[in-house]
Design a protein around this motif. Sequence first.
Motif, PDB file in Angstrom:
ATOM      1  N   GLU A  76       0.852  -1.204   0.000  1.00 30.47           N
ATOM      2  CA  GLU A  76       0.000   0.000   0.000  1.00 30.47           C
ATOM      3  C   GLU A  76       0.885   1.250   0.000  1.00 30.47           C
ATOM      4  O   GLU A  76       1.726   1.411   0.888  1.00 30.47           O
ATOM      5  N   ALA A  82      -2.484   2.988   4.785  1.00 28.67           N
ATOM      6  CA  ALA A  82      -1.620   2.022   5.471  1.00 28.67           C
ATOM      7  C   ALA A  82      -1.833   2.059   6.983  1.00 28.67           C
ATOM      8  O   ALA A  82      -1.835   1.016   7.651  1.00 28.67           O
ATOM      9  N   ARG A  96       5.264  -0.521   2.200  1.00 25.52           N
ATOM     10  CA  ARG A  96       4.855   0.714   1.555  1.00 25.52           C
ATOM     11  C   ARG A  96       5.513   0.800   0.179  1.00 25.52           C
ATOM     12  O   ARG A  96       6.715   1.035   0.061  1.00 25.52           O
TER      13      ARG A  96
END
Length: 257
Positions: A76, A82, A96
């Motif tokens: 994400e 997140a 991430r």
Amino acid sequence: MTSTPPNSLARRAHSFNSAAAQYAANRPSYPPALFEAVENLAGSTLTGARVVDVGAGTGIATTLLRERGAHVVAVEPGEGMAAQFRRTLPDAPLVRADGNALPFADAYADVVTYAQAWHWTDPACSLPEAMRVLRPGGALALWWNMDAEDVPWLAAQAERVERYVGIGKKNGGFRAEAAFAGAPYVPRFAHRQVRWSRTVPLDTHLANIGSHSVFLVLGEEKTTAFLAEERGHLLETFPDGLVEEVYNVDVIVATRS
């Protein structure tokens, strides 16, 4: 300096970060039949599979994939999404990154999934990346919940949204034939549509509408005005205040040769 257009793809993609809790609370989930379709089209089970769930958002699809026995790593890019994901699934692996540059080794995954997220990527990058990360014979699965506009009230609502904001609320009417536009090649893929519905309170339905990017970038005042008017339209169809949302899930599964 060039300003970002109000409905640019980048601005709409980032808009979810400020509304992650609203997204998590009101967006629809996915039916079991969707995952059965993915398994059927992929020719393999999700149980025990190593899955990379890209654009995982608040974790709606990640949760369901894990419940089916998959070993899921979520990807994400957005900070707000997140953070909501970690509140929902504190023990789930999350990195991430975005689908245009996946931080995984070649042939890492059995399945790469994009739930409601592929259209935010550039297929010129995201398709080669997904295929690189997949093992030979692995599957790339893309899906979207789409309003079933053969249902009269949903068709009427879609027309009202388009008149108000200038574009539809459903990712521009994304369809299977457009999935790989701009990609360096079109992979071998199959397409299926899964019909399902959920019944929710009117406030949940309105909050669901408001969580779409076209409204998140519109601004609170204009969005509030639209939703207030929309409440009146909906109460004519659903006087008890319970709304039956009907969806067609468009699912595409492409395999790596």
